[in-house]
Design an enzyme around this catalytic site. Structure first.
Site, PDB file in Angstrom:
ATOM      1  N   GLU A  80       0.820  -1.213   0.000  1.00  0.00           N
ATOM      2  CA  GLU A  80       0.000   0.000   0.000  1.00  0.00           C
ATOM      3  C   GLU A  80       0.857   1.267   0.000  1.00  0.00           C
ATOM      4  OE1 GLU A  80      -3.061  -0.080  -0.526  1.00  0.00           O
ATOM      5  OE2 GLU A  80      -3.548  -2.180  -0.095  1.00  0.00           O
ATOM      6  N   CYS A 143      -8.333  -2.022   7.776  1.00  0.00           N
ATOM      7  CA  CYS A 143      -6.928  -2.031   7.331  1.00  0.00           C
ATOM      8  C   CYS A 143      -6.415  -0.612   7.086  1.00  0.00           C
ATOM      9  CB  CYS A 143      -6.762  -2.873   6.071  1.00  0.00           C
ATOM     10  SG  CYS A 143      -6.879  -4.636   6.428  1.00  0.00           S
ATOM     11  N   HIS A 167      -1.385  -5.790   1.759  1.00  0.00           N
ATOM     12  CA  HIS A 167      -2.586  -6.620   1.664  1.00  0.00           C
ATOM     13  C   HIS A 167      -2.247  -7.939   0.960  1.00  0.00           C
ATOM     14  CE1 HIS A 167      -5.799  -3.430   2.477  1.00  0.00           C
ATOM     15  NE2 HIS A 167      -6.225  -4.495   3.129  1.00  0.00           N
TER      16      HIS A 167
END
Ligand code: PCA
Length: 215
Positions: A80, A143, A167
């Site tokens: 991310e 998250c 992820h």
């Protein structure tokens, strides 16, 4: 010895398993250069997850923190780039909370960027034969909340520590009952996370400056 804190999540949304926790469990105590990995499971509950995370950070005093979560439906390891200051849950968390358009931290900045070498991590994963990409959104559920809270806490309390979020897809046992849904084996996920952690530890900044091709 220095410490690398790696977190995964408990199952949520009716699932009986969460690959983010299953994949990091075997990494407890593993050595990465001059550091030791400490793993910690977070509840999938808004705010409570951050209390657990902050306690684990205070206890282990890590120089690097990587949080991992399940992104069912994604096909690869996604590193991310950014966490936004928004909670916007499409399903309830494990305590029944479903915040809509609330801030993660009231008065906090709009977003935090990962301070991991995200493109170098993706590149190294691909060189190891593992599907990986940079993701431009960690969503708006727990998250993203944890990634934002993590980067906020480090910025405020441990400014020299680095943090970020990865992820992982479903496991085959989760995807087998879902039509046309990608998955990755636990063995490959654990290998991927080890490679990603090592790369993050060794590279304080991104050495890969490729644009576009790594998305
Ligand atoms: N995935 C969820 C929360 C916990 C998890 O493993 C998410 O992507 O927000």
């Amino acid at each position: 010895m220095k410490t690398i804190l790696v977190t995964g999540f408990e199952p949520f949304g009716g699932d009986r398993i969460n690959p983010s926790w299953e994949a990091i469990k075997p990494l407890q105590g593993c050595q990465v250069a001059d550091a030791i990995i400490e793993v910690c499971q977070l509840p999938c509950i808004f705010d409570i997850a951050l209390q657990h995370l902050n306690t684990a950070i205070d206890r282990t005093q890590p120089e690097l923190v990587i949080s991992v979560g399940q992104a069912g439906g994604r096909a690869d390891i996604s590193v991310e780039r950014v966490a936004i200051n928004i909670n916007d849950a499409s399903i309830p968390d494990n305590k029944g909370n479903q915040p809509i358009d609330t801030p993660v931290i009231s008065g906090g900045p709009v977003a935090y960027l990962s301070n991991l070498p995200i493109k170098t991590m993706v590149n190294t994963l691909r060189q190891a034969g593992i599907p990986a990409s940079v993701s431009q959104t960690a969503g708006t559920f727990v998250c993203n909340h944890v990634m934002y809270g993590l980067l906020h806490y480090l910025t405020q309390n441990y400014p020299s520590a680095r943090g970020g979020f990865i992820h992982v897809p479903y496991l085959p046992e989760q995807a087998k009952i879902l039509f046309d849904t990608p998955s990755m084996t636990l063995e490959l996920m654990t290998k991927a996370l080890k490679v990603a952690i090592e790369t993050a530890w060794e590279n304080k900044s991104d050495t890969v400056v490729t644009g576009g091709a790594i998305h």
